[in-house]
Design an enzyme around this catalytic site. Sequence first.
Site, PDB file in Angstrom:
ATOM      1  N   ASP A   1     -43.476  54.471  20.608  1.00 18.66           N
ATOM      2  CA  ASP A   1     -43.546  55.753  21.290  1.00 18.66           C
ATOM      3  C   ASP A   1     -44.953  55.848  21.881  1.00 18.66           C
ATOM      4  O   ASP A   1     -45.841  55.064  21.530  1.00 18.66           O
ATOM      5  CB  ASP A   1     -43.290  56.882  20.293  1.00 18.66           C
ATOM      6  CG  ASP A   1     -43.370  58.261  20.914  1.00 18.66           C
ATOM      7  OD1 ASP A   1     -42.917  58.417  22.061  1.00 18.66           O
ATOM      8  OD2 ASP A   1     -43.922  59.161  20.260  1.00 18.66           O
TER       9      ASP A   1
ATOM     10  N   ASP B   1     -46.891  59.281  23.145  1.00 13.19           N
ATOM     11  CA  ASP B   1     -47.669  60.453  22.738  1.00 13.19           C
ATOM     12  C   ASP B   1     -47.676  60.583  21.226  1.00 13.19           C
ATOM     13  O   ASP B   1     -46.633  60.627  20.577  1.00 13.19           O
ATOM     14  CB  ASP B   1     -47.092  61.726  23.375  1.00 13.19           C
ATOM     15  CG  ASP B   1     -47.238  61.712  24.884  1.00 13.19           C
ATOM     16  OD1 ASP B   1     -48.372  61.575  25.368  1.00 13.19           O
ATOM     17  OD2 ASP B   1     -46.211  61.821  25.585  1.00 13.19           O
TER      18      ASP B   1
END
Length: 211
Positions: free
Chosen positions: A9, A11
């Site tokens: 991922d 953020d």
Amino acid sequence: MKISAVLFDVDGVLLDSAGAHRKVWDAWSALHRLDPETVWGMTFGRRPEDTVQDVAAHLDPAAERKTLDRLLAREMGGVRPVEGAGELLGALSGRPWAIVTSGAREFVEARFAAAGLGLPAVRVYGGDVVRAKPAPDCFALAAARLGAAPSECLVVEDAPAGVEAAVAAGCVAVGLTTTHTADALFRASRCVGTLAEVRGLLAAHGFVSGG
């Protein structure tokens, strides 16, 4: 487990963007007279338009996404790499890895460039799938593009929605406790507090050297 690829991922995992995103969502919540805490809690790991649909069904998600993008553009300078991101990605040179994010291509790539982080060949963005996190589609797509079995993909996620998506795709999820507690990431196979620990885990499985 056998690790054939790593899926990150963005953020909260590679980029520390929580402060910038909080300003954006607080401003948007004020604009529509919505409770900022409720809205903020619905944002993690999800596409902005999906959050809008859930917290303000009377609004047009596509139109609000444009507003949110304009607000985010003002906060680009507030995004920094998560500690250890550069070292970890450097250790992955020549190894199969991907980013799998609910964010938009233009913003993610601009932030990586500003942070001095290299991008992998395989990148899956929120707009690349019909069903975003917590649906498994994004991780299944990344695994397919890398030519790796989902069960041999290690996913690093900081949000419950992302962990749920990874598990549903058949991947092995590692929770990074940068934005959520280990209790909130309970569906992950294990939780770690730093990217240095992620590197150590990869080294222990022979995917990278050192650790």
